[in-house]
Design an enzyme around this catalytic site. Structure first.
Site, PDB file in Angstrom:
ATOM      1  N   LYS A 282       3.995  -8.348  -8.210  1.00 27.55           N
ATOM      2  CA  LYS A 282       2.721  -8.025  -7.575  1.00 27.55           C
ATOM      3  C   LYS A 282       1.760  -9.209  -7.604  1.00 27.55           C
ATOM      4  O   LYS A 282       0.795  -9.242  -6.863  1.00 27.55           O
ATOM      5  CB  LYS A 282       2.087  -6.793  -8.227  1.00 27.55           C
TER       6      LYS A 282
ATOM      7  N   LYS B  56      11.727 -13.078  -9.285  1.00 28.25           N
ATOM      8  CA  LYS B  56      11.664 -11.612  -9.258  1.00 28.25           C
ATOM      9  C   LYS B  56      10.521 -11.161  -8.347  1.00 28.25           C
ATOM     10  O   LYS B  56       9.524 -11.879  -8.192  1.00 28.25           O
ATOM     11  CB  LYS B  56      11.516 -11.047 -10.676  1.00 28.25           C
TER      12      LYS B  56
ATOM     13  N   LYS C 159       3.606 -17.525 -17.488  1.00 29.09           N
ATOM     14  CA  LYS C 159       2.215 -17.240 -17.121  1.00 29.09           C
ATOM     15  C   LYS C 159       1.270 -18.359 -17.541  1.00 29.09           C
ATOM     16  O   LYS C 159       0.207 -18.534 -16.943  1.00 29.09           O
ATOM     17  CB  LYS C 159       1.763 -15.915 -17.757  1.00 29.09           C
TER      18      LYS C 159
HETATM   19  P1  TYM Z   1       4.720  -4.821 -15.639  1.00 31.63           P
HETATM   20  O1  TYM Z   1       3.441  -4.129 -15.351  1.00 31.63           O
HETATM   21  O2  TYM Z   1       4.856  -6.255 -15.300  1.00 31.63           O
HETATM   22  O3  TYM Z   1       5.904  -4.064 -14.935  1.00 31.63           O
HETATM   23  C1  TYM Z   1       6.091  -2.686 -15.135  1.00 31.63           C
HETATM   24  C2  TYM Z   1       7.567  -2.338 -15.149  1.00 31.63           C
HETATM   25  O4  TYM Z   1       8.183  -2.712 -13.926  1.00 31.63           O
HETATM   26  C3  TYM Z   1       9.328  -3.522 -14.199  1.00 31.63           C
HETATM   27  N1  TYM Z   1       9.445  -4.520 -13.120  1.00 31.63           N
HETATM   28  C4  TYM Z   1      10.566  -4.728 -12.429  1.00 31.63           C
HETATM   29  N2  TYM Z   1      11.776  -4.153 -12.481  1.00 31.63           N
HETATM   30  C5  TYM Z   1      12.709  -4.605 -11.602  1.00 31.63           C
HETATM   31  N3  TYM Z   1      12.470  -5.590 -10.710  1.00 31.63           N
HETATM   32  C6  TYM Z   1      11.267  -6.189 -10.629  1.00 31.63           C
HETATM   33  N4  TYM Z   1      11.045  -7.143  -9.735  1.00 31.63           N
HETATM   34  C7  TYM Z   1      10.244  -5.764 -11.512  1.00 31.63           C
HETATM   35  N5  TYM Z   1       8.949  -6.128 -11.693  1.00 31.63           N
HETATM   36  C8  TYM Z   1       8.488  -5.356 -12.700  1.00 31.63           C
HETATM   37  C9  TYM Z   1       9.024  -4.181 -15.532  1.00 31.63           C
HETATM   38  O5  TYM Z   1      10.206  -4.598 -16.167  1.00 31.63           O
HETATM   39  C10 TYM Z   1       8.329  -3.065 -16.267  1.00 31.63           C
HETATM   40  O6  TYM Z   1       9.263  -2.177 -16.829  1.00 31.63           O
HETATM   41  N6  TYM Z   1       4.830  -5.712 -20.504  1.00 31.63           N
HETATM   42  C11 TYM Z   1       5.008  -4.672 -19.525  1.00 31.63           C
HETATM   43  C12 TYM Z   1       4.061  -3.502 -19.684  1.00 31.63           C
HETATM   44  C13 TYM Z   1       4.074  -2.850 -21.026  1.00 31.63           C
HETATM   45  C14 TYM Z   1       5.138  -2.047 -21.553  1.00 31.63           C
HETATM   46  C15 TYM Z   1       4.678  -1.607 -22.833  1.00 31.63           C
HETATM   47  C16 TYM Z   1       6.380  -1.678 -21.058  1.00 31.63           C
HETATM   48  C17 TYM Z   1       3.088  -2.881 -21.965  1.00 31.63           C
HETATM   49  N7  TYM Z   1       3.446  -2.120 -23.052  1.00 31.63           N
HETATM   50  C18 TYM Z   1       5.481  -0.811 -23.640  1.00 31.63           C
HETATM   51  C19 TYM Z   1       7.184  -0.863 -21.882  1.00 31.63           C
HETATM   52  C20 TYM Z   1       6.725  -0.442 -23.149  1.00 31.63           C
HETATM   53  C21 TYM Z   1       4.748  -5.289 -18.164  1.00 31.63           C
HETATM   54  O7  TYM Z   1       4.136  -6.302 -18.033  1.00 31.63           O
HETATM   55  O8  TYM Z   1       5.141  -4.560 -17.167  1.00 31.63           O
END
Ligand code: TYM
Length: 329
Positions: free
Chosen positions: A195, A192, A111
């Site tokens: 969004k 990957k 990022k």
């Molecule tokens: P975020 O918002 O980027 O994504 C949310 C969840 O979706 C999963 N994900 C994917 N899984 C498979 N293939 C993909 N292409 C893909 N894109 C996204 C992510 O692995 C995630 O599980 N840091 C986290 C948010 C967060 C969090 C937490 C998660 C903040 N605090 C505590 C678990 C526990 C994030 O950026 O997710």
């Protein structure tokens, strides 16, 4: 009862990757665990957000949780910013985290790459994520595999705290889907699905109408062969579509190959698109109903109230162990 915690950022339209990697497992786990599912708005502001868009997206993601099948009477669904102990524990854990650990985070490196100025919030993002998990002493964290490194840091911070201040935190385990832990971009299977990708053709959003889904899948990049065979190394694009089909149609990956033996890529892509529509059409209908009913505000208030109780207790315990004077009421 064991505890589950996970979160999704309201930083854009959620994708099919978010659904397969995380939300689908939220729905599955809610029956056997005390679950907390959060819209992580404090994490979203580690990159600039328009205030109005952030409000809309936060409500939208919460409504998608419910539309996907999370029962708000069983699980706590809420916004991270509505439960202040997350931020407080985040700070306490930041003081236990080393610069070197944060510098090694690949998501931070990705990022921050090419940016003139990088916010300090983006750098300490993983300490706040650790706090999200540890504030409920969560046992299990359903995520996609891009969160692996963050989960490992969370486990390290929990052990470090326990070692320094006495056993307190549960060491959490990640919970990944068997297939689809990393859904790839439709236009480039080395990245990957995300969004934040500016090319709309690279990802399917959970609110894409059926015709858009058909178009995006039909235009997805494939190799020049014609065999529907699961081999992520040599056939990453087709294997990605097979993972999507497996998860959306509920067919084990080993059976997908047999089912499409002799079928051309065009025919297979049509089946993939219909399997996605089969999942997203009912979800979208339910999403519209939830948004129109206005019930999401009550759901979020109820979820935050229940979460706050547990989270406040944890932060009080942690502060006592770290040597803070208690506040006299
Ligand atoms: P975020 O918002 O980027 O994504 C949310 C969840 O979706 C999963 N994900 C994917 N899984 C498979 N293939 C993909 N292409 C893909 N894109 C996204 C992510 O692995 C995630 O599980 N840091 C986290 C948010 C967060 C969090 C937490 C998660 C903040 N605090 C505590 C678990 C526990 C994030 O950026 O997710």
């Amino acid at each position: 009862m064991k505890t589950v915690l996970s979160g999704i950022q309201p930083s854009g339209q959620l994708t099919l990757g978010n659904y397969i990697g995380a939300m689908k497992n939220f729905v599955k786990l809610q029956h056997d665990y005390q679950c907390n599912f959060m819209v992580v708005d404090l994490h979203a502001i580690t990159v600039p957000q328009e205030p109005e868009a952030l409000r809309e997206q936060s409500e939208s993601v919460a409504a998608l949780f419910i539309a996907a099948g999370i029962d708000p009477n069983k699980s706590n669904v809420y916004l991270q910013s509505h439960v202040p102990p997350h931020a407080e524990l985040g700070w306490l854990l930041t003081t236990l985290t080393s610069m070197g650990e944060l510098e090694r985070m690949t998501q931070f490196k990705d990022k921050a790459e090419g940016k003139d100025s990088v916010g300090a919030g983006l750098f300490v993002y993983p300490s706040l994520m650790a706090a999200d998990i540890l504030v409920y002493n969560a046992d299990l964290v359903p995520v996609g595999d891009d969160q692996k490194q963050h989960l490992e840091l969370t486990r390290d911070l929990a052990s470090r705290f326990n070692h320094r201040y006495g056993e307190y935190f549960t060491i959490p385990e990640a919970y990944y889907p068997e297939v689809g832990a990393r859904i790839m971009s439709l236009d480039d299977a080395s990245k990957k699905m995300s969004k934040s990708n500016p090319n709309p053709g690279s990802h399917i959003t959970l609110l894409d109408p059926p015709d858009v889904i058909r178009k995006k899948v039909s235009r997805a990049t494939t190799d020049s062969g014609s065999e529907v065979r699961y081999d992520p190394k040599t056939k990453p694009e087709i294997s990605n579509l097979m993972s999507i089909y497996s998860q959306c149609a509920g067919v084990p990956i080993k059976d997908v190959q047999a089912k499409f033996e002799g079928v051309m890529y065009g025919g297979f892509k049509k089946a993939v698109a219909e399997s996605i529509i089969g999942v997203l059409e009912p979800l979208q209908k339910s999403y519209e109903e939830i948004r129109q009913s206005g019930q999401i505000h009550d759901i979020l208030a109820q979820g935050a109230e229940r979460a706050l109780e547990v989270a406040t207790r944890t932060v009080d315990d942690v502060k006592e162990r770290m040597g803070f004077l208690p506040r006299k009421c």
